[in-house]
Design a protein around this motif. Structure first.
Motif, PDB file in Angstrom:
ATOM      1  N   SER A   1      37.641  19.260  23.087  1.00 52.80           N
ATOM      2  CA  SER A   1      36.231  19.563  22.859  1.00 52.80           C
ATOM      3  C   SER A   1      35.369  19.059  24.008  1.00 52.80           C
ATOM      4  CB  SER A   1      35.776  18.929  21.535  1.00 52.80           C
ATOM      5  OG  SER A   1      34.405  19.132  21.319  1.00 52.80           O
ATOM      6  N   GLY A   2      35.686  17.880  24.526  1.00 48.51           N
ATOM      7  CA  GLY A   2      34.922  17.347  25.646  1.00 48.51           C
ATOM      8  C   GLY A   2      35.044  18.196  26.891  1.00 48.51           C
ATOM      9  N   VAL A   3      36.258  18.628  27.192  1.00 47.61           N
ATOM     10  CA  VAL A   3      36.470  19.486  28.358  1.00 47.61           C
ATOM     11  C   VAL A   3      35.717  20.800  28.194  1.00 47.61           C
ATOM     12  CG1 VAL A   3      38.212  20.806  29.636  1.00 47.61           C
ATOM     13  CG2 VAL A   3      38.676  18.436  28.969  1.00 47.61           C
ATOM     14  N   ALA A   4      35.755  21.363  26.987  1.00 51.50           N
ATOM     15  CA  ALA A   4      35.060  22.626  26.738  1.00 51.50           C
ATOM     16  C   ALA A   4      33.554  22.467  26.916  1.00 51.50           C
ATOM     17  CB  ALA A   4      35.384  23.127  25.327  1.00 51.50           C
TER      18      ALA A   4
ATOM     19  N   GLN B   1      28.646  25.831  33.441  1.00 56.25           N
ATOM     20  CA  GLN B   1      28.425  27.272  33.501  1.00 56.25           C
ATOM     21  C   GLN B   1      26.961  27.630  33.262  1.00 56.25           C
ATOM     22  OE1 GLN B   1      31.132  29.238  30.848  1.00 56.25           O
ATOM     23  NE2 GLN B   1      32.826  29.194  32.317  1.00 56.25           N
ATOM     24  N   SER B   2      26.267  26.809  32.479  1.00 56.24           N
ATOM     25  CA  SER B   2      24.847  27.084  32.202  1.00 56.24           C
ATOM     26  C   SER B   2      23.938  26.237  33.093  1.00 56.24           C
ATOM     27  CB  SER B   2      24.540  26.798  30.726  1.00 56.24           C
ATOM     28  OG  SER B   2      24.848  25.451  30.403  1.00 56.24           O
ATOM     29  N   ARG B   3      24.430  25.883  34.289  1.00 59.10           N
ATOM     30  CA  ARG B   3      23.709  24.977  35.168  1.00 59.10           C
ATOM     31  C   ARG B   3      22.299  25.427  35.526  1.00 59.10           C
ATOM     32  NH1 ARG B   3      27.010  22.760  40.210  1.00 59.10           N
ATOM     33  NH2 ARG B   3      28.023  24.715  39.656  1.00 59.10           N
ATOM     34  N   PRO B   4      21.999  26.699  35.705  1.00 58.30           N
ATOM     35  CA  PRO B   4      20.603  27.052  35.997  1.00 58.30           C
ATOM     36  C   PRO B   4      19.650  26.802  34.833  1.00 58.30           C
ATOM     37  CG  PRO B   4      22.099  28.801  36.652  1.00 58.30           C
ATOM     38  CD  PRO B   4      22.882  27.847  35.826  1.00 58.30           C
ATOM     39  N   ALA B   5      20.214  26.731  33.611  1.00 58.30           N
ATOM     40  CA  ALA B   5      19.365  26.550  32.426  1.00 58.30           C
ATOM     41  C   ALA B   5      18.797  25.136  32.393  1.00 58.30           C
ATOM     42  CB  ALA B   5      20.160  26.837  31.156  1.00 58.30           C
ATOM     43  N   HIS B   6      17.705  25.001  31.638  1.00 57.04           N
ATOM     44  CA  HIS B   6      17.034  23.713  31.530  1.00 57.04           C
ATOM     45  C   HIS B   6      17.886  22.745  30.699  1.00 57.04           C
ATOM     46  CE1 HIS B   6      13.703  20.996  31.778  1.00 57.04           C
ATOM     47  NE2 HIS B   6      13.579  20.924  30.452  1.00 57.04           N
ATOM     48  N   ASN B   7      17.962  21.486  31.102  1.00 49.00           N
ATOM     49  CA  ASN B   7      18.684  20.425  30.390  1.00 49.00           C
ATOM     50  C   ASN B   7      20.183  20.679  30.272  1.00 49.00           C
ATOM     51  OD1 ASN B   7      16.379  18.876  29.988  1.00 49.00           O
ATOM     52  ND2 ASN B   7      15.903  19.839  28.033  1.00 49.00           N
ATOM     53  N   TRP B   8      20.764  21.391  31.246  1.00 54.16           N
ATOM     54  CA  TRP B   8      22.207  21.643  31.192  1.00 54.16           C
ATOM     55  C   TRP B   8      22.998  20.344  31.298  1.00 54.16           C
ATOM     56  CZ3 TRP B   8      25.247  20.062  35.230  1.00 54.16           C
ATOM     57  CH2 TRP B   8      24.589  19.738  36.427  1.00 54.16           C
ATOM     58  N   GLY B   9      22.408  19.342  31.936  1.00 55.06           N
ATOM     59  CA  GLY B   9      23.109  18.071  32.113  1.00 55.06           C
ATOM     60  C   GLY B   9      23.423  17.362  30.814  1.00 55.06           C
ATOM     61  N   TRP B  10      22.580  17.586  29.774  1.00 58.56           N
ATOM     62  CA  TRP B  10      22.845  16.945  28.493  1.00 58.56           C
ATOM     63  C   TRP B  10      24.146  17.446  27.877  1.00 58.56           C
ATOM     64  CZ3 TRP B  10      20.607  12.650  27.287  1.00 58.56           C
ATOM     65  CH2 TRP B  10      19.331  12.364  27.766  1.00 58.56           C
ATOM     66  N   MET B  11      24.439  18.732  28.059  1.00 57.58           N
ATOM     67  CA  MET B  11      25.696  19.273  27.552  1.00 57.58           C
ATOM     68  C   MET B  11      26.879  18.640  28.275  1.00 57.58           C
ATOM     69  SD  MET B  11      27.319  21.274  25.468  1.00 57.58           S
ATOM     70  CE  MET B  11      26.090  22.394  24.809  1.00 57.58           C
ATOM     71  N   VAL B  12      26.740  18.480  29.606  1.00 60.20           N
ATOM     72  CA  VAL B  12      27.809  17.843  30.380  1.00 60.20           C
ATOM     73  C   VAL B  12      27.991  16.394  29.942  1.00 60.20           C
ATOM     74  CG1 VAL B  12      28.540  17.145  32.690  1.00 60.20           C
ATOM     75  CG2 VAL B  12      27.474  19.378  32.341  1.00 60.20           C
ATOM     76  N   LEU B  13      26.870  15.684  29.751  1.00 55.87           N
ATOM     77  CA  LEU B  13      26.945  14.290  29.312  1.00 55.87           C
ATOM     78  C   LEU B  13      27.594  14.183  27.937  1.00 55.87           C
ATOM     79  CD1 LEU B  13      26.240  11.334  29.766  1.00 55.87           C
ATOM     80  CD2 LEU B  13      24.005  11.782  28.720  1.00 55.87           C
ATOM     81  N   SER B  14      27.240  15.093  27.028  1.00 53.54           N
ATOM     82  CA  SER B  14      27.851  15.099  25.700  1.00 53.54           C
ATOM     83  C   SER B  14      29.362  15.319  25.801  1.00 53.54           C
ATOM     84  CB  SER B  14      27.214  16.196  24.847  1.00 53.54           C
ATOM     85  OG  SER B  14      27.912  16.371  23.638  1.00 53.54           O
ATOM     86  N   GLY B  15      29.764  16.251  26.678  1.00 49.36           N
ATOM     87  CA  GLY B  15      31.187  16.499  26.872  1.00 49.36           C
ATOM     88  C   GLY B  15      31.905  15.296  27.455  1.00 49.36           C
ATOM     89  N   LEU B  16      31.267  14.604  28.386  1.00 51.37           N
ATOM     90  CA  LEU B  16      31.879  13.418  28.990  1.00 51.37           C
ATOM     91  C   LEU B  16      32.082  12.316  27.955  1.00 51.37           C
ATOM     92  CD1 LEU B  16      30.017  13.212  32.423  1.00 51.37           C
ATOM     93  CD2 LEU B  16      32.447  13.701  32.051  1.00 51.37           C
ATOM     94  N   VAL B  17      31.082  12.115  27.082  1.00 46.26           N
ATOM     95  CA  VAL B  17      31.204  11.098  26.034  1.00 46.26           C
ATOM     96  C   VAL B  17      32.334  11.445  25.079  1.00 46.26           C
ATOM     97  CG1 VAL B  17      30.034  10.046  24.052  1.00 46.26           C
ATOM     98  CG2 VAL B  17      28.798  10.381  26.204  1.00 46.26           C
ATOM     99  N   THR B  18      32.408  12.719  24.672  1.00 43.18           N
ATOM    100  CA  THR B  18      33.473  13.150  23.764  1.00 43.18           C
ATOM    101  C   THR B  18      34.838  13.022  24.421  1.00 43.18           C
ATOM    102  OG1 THR B  18      31.945  14.721  22.733  1.00 43.18           O
ATOM    103  CG2 THR B  18      34.284  15.065  22.336  1.00 43.18           C
TER     104      THR B  18
END
Length: 199
Positions: free
Chosen positions: A124-127, A134-151
């Motif tokens: 799930s974290g890798v996904a 993949q959604s890097r141009p979108a606003h706040n994309w970093g939060w998704m990456v951070l959530s994945g890293l924590v998981t």
């Protein structure tokens, strides 16, 4: 153009029937708060003895697997073709055996469930990290990456501590879930007490 009155145009913006059902729940707000307190107490007890909580969660999974197996085997007899019948019954028997194994040896089952949990968290974290980039141009994309890293990190920590941590990981997750459910139920009860407008 004349304005028309619709049932939704009430003070609260809710349909009158919805307001009525919520108003009925308002009188039972104390039960929600009491249930929330009970869940928090159970979660605290689970935190104090994660081994017992782990065994309890494994027993719950084992019982659910036995129920699912019985339903699947019963469903098999409604299948017309022999090949489908065989696979339905086989799947139900395997589920039943797994459920019995969990009930007979909950500590061994907790080890397998903990390893599965670690693998699921890593995947799930890798996904999530992939979706974030993949959604890097979108606003706040970093939060998704951070959530994945924590998981991902949580999954790796559980995997590195396996199988010793299988004695307490499931119990800890059960305790956390009970406490969060308790706070959410208390919040719902207090919202019903204070947040419902009078008719």
């Amino acid at each position: 153009m004349p304005t028309t009155f619709t049932p939704n145009s009430t003070r609260s913006g809710l349909d009158p029937r919805s307001r009525l059902s919520v108003a009925e729940l308002r009188h039972r707000w104390g039960w929600f708060v009491a249930l929330g307190v009970a869940l928090i107490l159970l979660g605290t007890m689970a935190f104090l003895n994660t081994l017992v909580a782990t065994v309890a969660s494994v027993y719950t999974v084992g019982l659910l697997m036995l129920i699912a197996a019985a339903i699947q085997i019963a469903q098999a007899f409604s299948v017309k073709s022999w090949s489908s019948f065989f696979w339905w019954v086989l799947g139900g028997v395997i589920y039943a055996l797994a459920g019995l194994a969990a009930l007979i040896n909950p500590l061994m089952a907790s080890a397998f469930l903990t390893l599965f949990l670690a693998a699921a968290l890593v995947a799930s974290g890798v996904a999530r990290i992939g979706v974030g980039f993949q959604s890097r141009p979108a606003h706040n994309w970093g939060w998704m990456v951070l959530s994945g890293l924590v998981t991902l990190l949580a999954g790796l920590v559980i995997a590195l501590g396996w199988p010793v941590n299988s004695l307490w990981v499931l119990g800890m997750f059960l305790a956390i879930d009970l406490i969060f459910q308790g706070w959410a139920t208390i919040a719902l009860g207090l919202a019903l007490k204070h947040g419902v407008p009078s008719a």
